[in-house]
Design a protein around this motif. Structure first.
Motif, PDB file in Angstrom:
ATOM      1  N   MET A  28      58.188  81.266  10.065  1.00 27.22           N
ATOM      2  CA  MET A  28      58.285  80.099  11.077  1.00 27.22           C
ATOM      3  C   MET A  28      57.160  79.855  12.070  1.00 27.22           C
ATOM      4  O   MET A  28      56.851  81.038  12.850  1.00 27.22           O
TER       5      MET A  28
ATOM      6  N   ASP B  46      65.874  69.155  27.824  1.00 26.39           N
ATOM      7  CA  ASP B  46      66.010  70.255  26.790  1.00 26.39           C
ATOM      8  C   ASP B  46      64.653  71.221  26.788  1.00 26.39           C
ATOM      9  O   ASP B  46      63.768  70.896  27.140  1.00 26.39           O
TER      10      ASP B  46
ATOM     11  N   HIS C 187      63.644  74.114  24.093  1.00 25.45           N
ATOM     12  CA  HIS C 187      63.799  75.061  22.881  1.00 25.45           C
ATOM     13  C   HIS C 187      62.655  74.847  22.239  1.00 25.45           C
ATOM     14  O   HIS C 187      62.246  73.738  22.103  1.00 25.45           O
ATOM     15  N   PRO C 188      62.356  75.871  21.168  1.00 25.17           N
ATOM     16  CA  PRO C 188      61.395  75.844  20.539  1.00 25.17           C
ATOM     17  C   PRO C 188      61.524  74.807  19.436  1.00 25.17           C
ATOM     18  O   PRO C 188      62.660  74.476  18.896  1.00 25.17           O
ATOM     19  N   ASN C 189      60.526  73.969  18.884  1.00 23.57           N
ATOM     20  CA  ASN C 189      60.547  72.945  17.854  1.00 23.57           C
ATOM     21  C   ASN C 189      59.142  72.659  17.449  1.00 23.57           C
ATOM     22  O   ASN C 189      58.162  73.101  18.096  1.00 23.57           O
ATOM     23  N   THR C 190      59.017  71.958  16.471  1.00 24.07           N
ATOM     24  CA  THR C 190      57.588  71.858  15.840  1.00 24.07           C
ATOM     25  C   THR C 190      56.967  70.561  16.294  1.00 24.07           C
ATOM     26  O   THR C 190      55.715  70.427  15.827  1.00 24.07           O
ATOM     27  N   HIS C 191      57.315  69.756  17.035  1.00 24.55           N
ATOM     28  CA  HIS C 191      56.797  68.355  17.347  1.00 24.55           C
ATOM     29  C   HIS C 191      56.676  67.950  18.783  1.00 24.55           C
ATOM     30  O   HIS C 191      55.946  67.153  19.114  1.00 24.55           O
TER      31      HIS C 191
ATOM     32  N   HIS D 101      61.226  69.298  26.951  1.00 23.93           N
ATOM     33  CA  HIS D 101      61.036  68.073  26.604  1.00 23.93           C
ATOM     34  C   HIS D 101      62.274  67.227  27.087  1.00 23.93           C
ATOM     35  O   HIS D 101      63.365  67.696  27.602  1.00 23.93           O
ATOM     36  N   PHE D 102      62.124  65.915  26.807  1.00 26.83           N
ATOM     37  CA  PHE D 102      63.227  64.863  27.359  1.00 26.83           C
ATOM     38  C   PHE D 102      63.446  63.938  26.231  1.00 26.83           C
ATOM     39  O   PHE D 102      62.490  63.373  25.866  1.00 26.83           O
ATOM     40  N   HIS D 103      64.764  63.753  25.958  1.00 25.76           N
ATOM     41  CA  HIS D 103      65.242  62.870  25.297  1.00 25.76           C
ATOM     42  C   HIS D 103      65.533  61.571  25.985  1.00 25.76           C
ATOM     43  O   HIS D 103      66.744  61.378  26.889  1.00 25.76           O
TER      44      HIS D 103
ATOM     45  N   ILE E 249      61.759  60.994  22.381  1.00 20.99           N
ATOM     46  CA  ILE E 249      61.265  62.476  22.807  1.00 20.99           C
ATOM     47  C   ILE E 249      60.113  62.424  23.672  1.00 20.99           C
ATOM     48  O   ILE E 249      59.147  62.042  22.845  1.00 20.99           O
TER      49      ILE E 249
ATOM     50  N   LEU F  82      57.874  67.404  28.855  1.00 24.94           N
ATOM     51  CA  LEU F  82      58.402  67.310  30.180  1.00 24.94           C
ATOM     52  C   LEU F  82      57.722  68.322  30.965  1.00 24.94           C
ATOM     53  O   LEU F  82      57.516  69.348  30.421  1.00 24.94           O
TER      54      LEU F  82
END
Lengths: 175, 151
Positions: free
Chosen positions: B1, B98, B100-104, B109-111, B119, B122
């Motif tokens: 990952m 939010d 947390h790790p993510n790919t994009h 970040h903020f929803h 998204i 942030l």
């Protein structure tokens, strides 16, 4: 209504979280959220008090066991004492639940753990890939599941400690 | 990952942070803007913290508003704000803070409202739970003002 600001500056004139709390209470609350060693000067800023006051209260909290201090660093750094706080949680459980209730909860958690192991086809939550998905909701669902699975494993250990405390009438070791 | 470039440490979020959830619960319980707090599944195994906002502060068109808070031992979190605009809960206005790790997106970040689907990255001056708490409650205050002004 698209102009929603997710990160407004908190209104200084309005107390956000420290309402009705004295300096010691604020330093204590801030310290509970400090998970890595942090200089007392930074903690003072978070707790909205003078560096001297923060240091005085942090040293007292270190004596009580609530925080750990690294006195070799300049300025001295502090972080919450996970071991003490885990003991405090276990102690409360031992106080409020009977041994039978604790055993029942461990049984239920063991069952949940088995379900996660079946779902993810491994016994080790750290082996599960969670974040290499494109779809954000998928990431979220897997993240929550794996986190709760890790929480289940932790809680089983916490209940084990609570049972030990309960059996030894609050002592970690038999009297 | 492959975790995002800005954060190579701790690719996962870890278990729920009991201490931070308990800290936030105490703050919310003493906050006049909050009517009720509840741990899911319960206070002995805190995983998710619900807080119901005081309905008196909202126009009648909003049936109920609540916060769902997850906090993880890796300083990651997910704070979900949901307004129900009808009793059935089918017409909602929601957003999520939010980390947390993510790919994009950035780890933080903020929803965006109204459906929490879009998204954006942030930036916050502090990630201390009490500072994040203050920021979120201030944003909600402003949202409530907007609701009244568009009545």
């Amino acid at each position: 209504m698209t102009d929603f600001d997710p990160a407004p500056e908190p209104d200084a004139s309005q107390q956000q979280w420290s309402e009705g709390t004295d300096t010691f209470g604020r330093v204590y609350d801030v310290a509970l959220g400090i998970t890595s060693l942090t200089a007392y000067t930074d903690i003072a800023e978070l707790a909205d008090c003078s560096p001297n006051a923060a240091k005085k209260h942090l040293d007292r909290l270190a004596e009580m066991g609530v925080v750990r201090a690294d006195r070799d660093s300049r300025p001295t750094q502090y972080q919450r004492n996970e071991g003490y706080l885990e003991w405090q949680d276990a102690s409360r459980i031992a106080d409020e639940l009977t041994i039978e209730e604790i055993i029942d909860r461990v049984k239920a958690l063991e069952q949940q753990r088995k379900e996660y192991e079946t779902q993810f086809e491994t016994t080790d939550p750290t082996e599960v890939s969670v974040f290499d998905h494109e779809d954000h909701e998928t990431i979220h669902e897997r993240m929550t599941a794996v986190s709760e699975w890790q929480g289940v494993i932790r809680d089983i250990r916490l209940y084990e400690l609570a049972r030990q405390l309960s059996q030894n009438e609050g002592h970690l070791i038999p009297a | 990952m492959s975790p995002p470039e800005d954060e190579s440490a701790s690719p996962a979020t870890g278990p729920p942070d009991r201490q931070t959830l308990q800290l936030l619960e105490r703050q919310l319980a003493s906050d006049s803007r909050i009517a009720e707090t509840e741990f899911d599944p319960d206070s002995y195994e805190p995983r998710l913290l619900h807080a119901t906002l005081d309905a008196e502060r909202y126009p009648d068109s909003i049936a109920i508003a609540r916060l769902d808070i997850r906090w993880f031992t890796t300083d990651d979190f997910s704070i979900h704000y949901i307004e129900n605009h009808d009793a059935a809960g089918t017409d909602t206005w929601e957003c999520r803070w939010d980390r947390h790790p993510n790919t994009h997106n950035a780890r933080l970040h903020f929803h965006r409202p109204p459906d929490a689907e879009k998204i954006t990255d942030l930036s916050l001056s502090s990630l201390h739970p009490l500072d994040v708490y203050s920021t979120v409650l201030t944003a909600i205050e402003q949202r409530i003002e907007t609701l009244w002004s568009t009545q």
